[in-house]
Design a protein around this motif. Structure first.
Motif, short mmCIF file in Angstrom:
data_model
loop_
_atom_site.label_atom_id
_atom_site.label_comp_id
_atom_site.label_asym_id
_atom_site.label_seq_id
_atom_site.Cartn_x
_atom_site.Cartn_y
_atom_site.Cartn_z
N HIS A 43 0.80 -1.22 0.00
CA HIS A 43 0.00 0.00 0.00
C HIS A 43 0.83 1.27 0.00
O HIS A 43 0.48 2.24 -0.68
CB HIS A 43 -0.98 -0.03 1.17
CG HIS A 43 -1.84 -1.25 1.16
ND1 HIS A 43 -2.01 -2.02 2.27
CD2 HIS A 43 -2.52 -1.85 0.16
CE1 HIS A 43 -2.78 -3.05 1.96
NE2 HIS A 43 -3.10 -2.97 0.69
N ARG A 47 0.77 3.98 -2.95
CA ARG A 47 0.50 5.40 -2.70
C ARG A 47 1.58 6.27 -3.33
O ARG A 47 1.28 7.27 -3.98
CB ARG A 47 0.41 5.65 -1.20
CG ARG A 47 0.13 7.09 -0.87
CD ARG A 47 -0.03 7.28 0.63
NE ARG A 47 -0.18 8.70 0.92
CZ ARG A 47 0.47 9.32 1.89
NH1 ARG A 47 1.28 8.66 2.69
NH2 ARG A 47 0.28 10.60 2.07
N ARG A 67 -5.11 7.00 -6.09
CA ARG A 67 -4.36 7.59 -4.97
C ARG A 67 -5.17 7.54 -3.69
O ARG A 67 -4.65 7.22 -2.62
CB ARG A 67 -3.96 9.02 -5.30
CG ARG A 67 -3.21 9.70 -4.18
CD ARG A 67 -2.75 11.08 -4.59
NE ARG A 67 -2.15 11.81 -3.48
CZ ARG A 67 -1.49 12.94 -3.62
NH1 ARG A 67 -1.33 13.46 -4.82
NH2 ARG A 67 -0.99 13.55 -2.56
N GLY A 68 -6.46 7.85 -3.79
CA GLY A 68 -7.32 7.79 -2.62
C GLY A 68 -7.40 6.39 -2.04
O GLY A 68 -7.29 6.20 -0.83
N ALA A 69 -7.55 5.41 -2.91
CA ALA A 69 -7.64 4.02 -2.44
C ALA A 69 -6.33 3.58 -1.80
O ALA A 69 -6.33 2.98 -0.72
CB ALA A 69 -7.98 3.10 -3.61
N ALA A 71 -3.96 5.49 -0.50
CA ALA A 71 -3.76 6.24 0.74
C ALA A 71 -4.63 5.67 1.86
O ALA A 71 -4.18 5.51 2.99
CB ALA A 71 -4.05 7.72 0.51
N HIS A 72 -5.86 5.36 1.52
CA HIS A 72 -6.78 4.78 2.50
C HIS A 72 -6.21 3.48 3.05
O HIS A 72 -6.16 3.26 4.27
CB HIS A 72 -8.14 4.55 1.86
CG HIS A 72 -9.13 3.91 2.76
ND1 HIS A 72 -9.91 4.60 3.64
CD2 HIS A 72 -9.45 2.60 2.92
CE1 HIS A 72 -10.67 3.76 4.31
NE2 HIS A 72 -10.41 2.55 3.89
N THR A 77 -5.33 8.80 5.96
CA THR A 77 -6.72 9.19 5.73
C THR A 77 -6.86 10.62 5.22
O THR A 77 -7.76 10.89 4.42
CB THR A 77 -7.56 8.98 6.99
OG1 THR A 77 -6.96 9.69 8.08
CG2 THR A 77 -7.67 7.51 7.34
N ALA A 80 -6.12 10.45 1.60
CA ALA A 80 -7.22 9.73 0.94
C ALA A 80 -8.40 10.66 0.73
O ALA A 80 -8.97 10.73 -0.37
CB ALA A 80 -7.63 8.51 1.76
N TYR A 84 -9.79 11.63 -2.94
CA TYR A 84 -11.16 11.31 -3.34
C TYR A 84 -11.93 12.58 -3.71
O TYR A 84 -12.68 12.60 -4.69
CB TYR A 84 -11.90 10.57 -2.23
CG TYR A 84 -11.50 9.13 -2.03
CD1 TYR A 84 -11.32 8.27 -3.11
CD2 TYR A 84 -11.33 8.61 -0.75
CE1 TYR A 84 -10.98 6.94 -2.91
CE2 TYR A 84 -10.98 7.28 -0.55
CZ TYR A 84 -10.81 6.46 -1.64
OH TYR A 84 -10.48 5.15 -1.45
#
Length: 96
Positions: A43, A47, A67-69, A71-72, A77, A80, A84
């Protein structure tokens, strides 16, 4: 991409890094490396590559979504949420 589809993930990573070193399209390489890293559960690496993709293609909604996924999943957060939001903003923008 062919290596990835056949499950040759180490080979795919090696070839993508080689392509990067030879000056291949930065956005395309970062996209592929980010997706590959997500596939194998890396992950933080996903990222980092997604950030590189966003830098290379700031108007690519898919880049921001990935990138959001990433980062999550990496536990970032705030990043993320920002990514998003950017993806949604790009999706809502008028298209020519």
């Amino acid at each position: 991409t062919a290596f990835r589809h056949k499950g040759y993930l180490d080979e795919a990573r090696r070839e993508l890094r080689r392509a990067r070193s030879l000056g291949a399209d930065a956005a395309a390489v970062a996209e592929a490396l980010a997706e590959l890293a997500l596939l194998v559960g890396e992950h933080d690496a996903a990222r980092a590559e997604a950030i590189a993709w966003c830098d290379a293609a700031p108007d690519a909604g898919r880049a921001w979504l990935l990138r959001g996924a990433a980062a999550h999943l990496a536990g970032a957060t705030d990043d993320a949420r920002m990514a998003y939001t950017r993806a949604v903003t790009l999706a809502d923008a008028p298209h020519d």
